[in-house]
Design a protein around this motif. Sequence first.
Motif, short mmCIF file in Angstrom:
data_model
loop_
_atom_site.label_atom_id
_atom_site.label_comp_id
_atom_site.label_asym_id
_atom_site.label_seq_id
_atom_site.Cartn_x
_atom_site.Cartn_y
_atom_site.Cartn_z
N GLU A 208 0.84 -1.21 0.00
CA GLU A 208 0.00 0.00 0.00
C GLU A 208 0.87 1.26 0.00
OE1 GLU A 208 -3.38 0.56 0.03
OE2 GLU A 208 -4.05 -1.52 0.08
N ALA A 209 1.94 1.24 0.78
CA ALA A 209 2.85 2.38 0.83
C ALA A 209 3.52 2.60 -0.53
CB ALA A 209 3.91 2.15 1.91
N PHE A 210 3.89 1.52 -1.18
CA PHE A 210 4.52 1.61 -2.50
C PHE A 210 3.56 2.26 -3.51
CE2 PHE A 210 5.70 -0.95 -6.46
CZ PHE A 210 6.68 -0.06 -6.85
N ILE A 211 2.33 1.77 -3.55
CA ILE A 211 1.33 2.32 -4.48
C ILE A 211 1.08 3.79 -4.15
CG2 ILE A 211 -1.06 2.16 -5.25
CD1 ILE A 211 0.83 -0.14 -6.26
N TYR A 212 0.96 4.11 -2.87
CA TYR A 212 0.74 5.49 -2.44
C TYR A 212 1.90 6.39 -2.88
CZ TYR A 212 -0.10 9.38 0.84
OH TYR A 212 -0.30 10.62 1.41
N SER A 213 3.12 5.88 -2.78
CA SER A 213 4.28 6.67 -3.20
C SER A 213 4.21 7.01 -4.69
CB SER A 213 5.59 5.95 -2.87
OG SER A 213 5.83 4.86 -3.73
N LEU A 214 3.77 6.06 -5.49
CA LEU A 214 3.65 6.30 -6.93
C LEU A 214 2.55 7.32 -7.23
CD1 LEU A 214 3.98 2.62 -8.16
CD2 LEU A 214 5.70 4.43 -8.34
N GLU A 215 1.44 7.21 -6.51
CA GLU A 215 0.34 8.16 -6.71
C GLU A 215 0.78 9.58 -6.34
OE1 GLU A 215 -2.59 6.30 -4.22
OE2 GLU A 215 -3.29 4.98 -5.83
N ALA B 248 -1.82 -13.43 -3.03
CA ALA B 248 -2.48 -12.36 -2.25
C ALA B 248 -1.95 -10.98 -2.65
CB ALA B 248 -2.26 -12.59 -0.75
N PHE B 249 -0.73 -10.94 -3.17
CA PHE B 249 -0.12 -9.66 -3.55
C PHE B 249 -0.28 -9.34 -5.03
CE2 PHE B 249 2.76 -11.11 0.03
CZ PHE B 249 2.01 -10.46 1.00
N LYS B 250 -0.87 -10.26 -5.77
CA LYS B 250 -1.03 -10.05 -7.22
C LYS B 250 -1.83 -8.78 -7.55
CE LYS B 250 -1.93 -12.25 -11.53
NZ LYS B 250 -1.83 -13.42 -12.29
N PRO B 251 -2.92 -8.48 -6.84
CA PRO B 251 -3.64 -7.22 -7.14
C PRO B 251 -2.76 -5.99 -6.97
CG PRO B 251 -5.01 -8.66 -5.81
CD PRO B 251 -3.64 -9.28 -5.84
N TYR B 252 -1.88 -5.99 -5.97
CA TYR B 252 -0.97 -4.86 -5.79
C TYR B 252 0.00 -4.77 -6.97
CZ TYR B 252 -2.51 -4.57 -0.92
OH TYR B 252 -3.26 -4.43 0.21
N PHE B 253 0.53 -5.92 -7.36
CA PHE B 253 1.47 -5.94 -8.47
C PHE B 253 0.80 -5.45 -9.76
CE2 PHE B 253 3.85 -7.98 -11.91
CZ PHE B 253 5.11 -7.50 -11.63
N GLU B 254 -0.42 -5.88 -9.99
CA GLU B 254 -1.15 -5.43 -11.18
C GLU B 254 -1.43 -3.93 -11.11
OE1 GLU B 254 -4.51 -8.07 -11.32
OE2 GLU B 254 -3.29 -9.72 -12.10
N GLN B 255 -1.72 -3.43 -9.93
CA GLN B 255 -1.92 -1.99 -9.77
C GLN B 255 -0.62 -1.24 -10.06
OE1 GLN B 255 -3.53 -1.01 -5.91
NE2 GLN B 255 -4.07 1.07 -6.53
N TYR B 256 0.49 -1.78 -9.59
CA TYR B 256 1.79 -1.17 -9.90
C TYR B 256 2.01 -1.14 -11.41
CZ TYR B 256 6.64 -1.25 -11.24
OH TYR B 256 7.81 -1.02 -11.91
N LYS B 257 1.75 -2.26 -12.09
CA LYS B 257 1.99 -2.32 -13.54
C LYS B 257 1.14 -1.28 -14.28
CE LYS B 257 4.49 -4.83 -15.25
NZ LYS B 257 5.89 -4.58 -15.54
N SER B 258 -0.05 -1.05 -13.79
CA SER B 258 -0.92 -0.05 -14.41
C SER B 258 -0.39 1.36 -14.19
CB SER B 258 -2.34 -0.18 -13.84
OG SER B 258 -3.17 0.82 -14.34
N ILE B 259 0.02 1.66 -12.97
CA ILE B 259 0.55 2.99 -12.64
C ILE B 259 1.90 3.21 -13.33
CG2 ILE B 259 1.39 4.47 -10.77
CD1 ILE B 259 -0.67 3.08 -8.95
N GLU B 260 2.70 2.17 -13.42
CA GLU B 260 4.02 2.27 -14.03
C GLU B 260 3.95 2.85 -15.46
OE1 GLU B 260 7.71 -0.76 -14.98
OE2 GLU B 260 5.65 -1.42 -15.35
N GLN B 261 2.89 2.54 -16.16
CA GLN B 261 2.73 3.01 -17.54
C GLN B 261 2.59 4.53 -17.63
OE1 GLN B 261 -0.47 0.75 -19.26
NE2 GLN B 261 0.48 -1.20 -18.75
N LYS B 262 2.25 5.17 -16.53
CA LYS B 262 2.10 6.62 -16.52
C LYS B 262 3.44 7.34 -16.33
CE LYS B 262 -2.54 6.14 -14.69
NZ LYS B 262 -3.40 6.32 -13.53
#
Length: 132
Positions: free
Chosen positions: A47-54, A86-100
Motif C-alpha cells: 500500500e505504501a509503495f502504491i501510495y508513493s507512486l500516486e 495475495a499480492f497479485k492485485p498490488y502488483f497489477e496496480q503497480y503495472k498499471s501505474i508504471e505506464q504513466k
Amino acid sequence: MPQIYFDAATKGNPGESCCAVVIIIDGLRHQFTKSLGLLDNHRAEWEAFIYSLEEAKNLNVKNALIYTDSKLIADSIDKNYVKNKAFKPYFEQYKSIEQKFDLIFVKWIPRAQNKESNHLAQAALRKYLKNK
C-alpha cells in the motif's frame, strides 16, 4: 532524477498501519503520510509503495528512482512477478501505474538507509493510535 523513499508501520501483524513517503525533487523534500487501516506488514508495504507512486504522479514526476527496504517489493519488481497470489492485485496496480511514468527504477536499501520515511511512518502510526 527524483528520488522516492517509502515505508509502512504496523502495530501487530495484522494491525493498524500507516505509511510515509518522501519524494526528493531537485533537493526539495515532499513528505506524505497516510493511515492504511488493519493490514499485515507486507500488505502495508505494498500500500505504501502504491501510495508513493500516486503522490509522485501528483507532483508530475515522470522518472523516478524508488528506494525501499522491503525485499518482497524490490524482488517482485525486479523479477516482474509475485509469488504470493495475495499480492497479485498490488502488483497489477503497480503495472498499471508504471505506464504513466517514463522510467521507474526500484532499488532495495537496508532499513538504516530508509530512516526518514521509517520515522515518519512510525510517527504517523503513533499519532493515529493516540487519536483513535
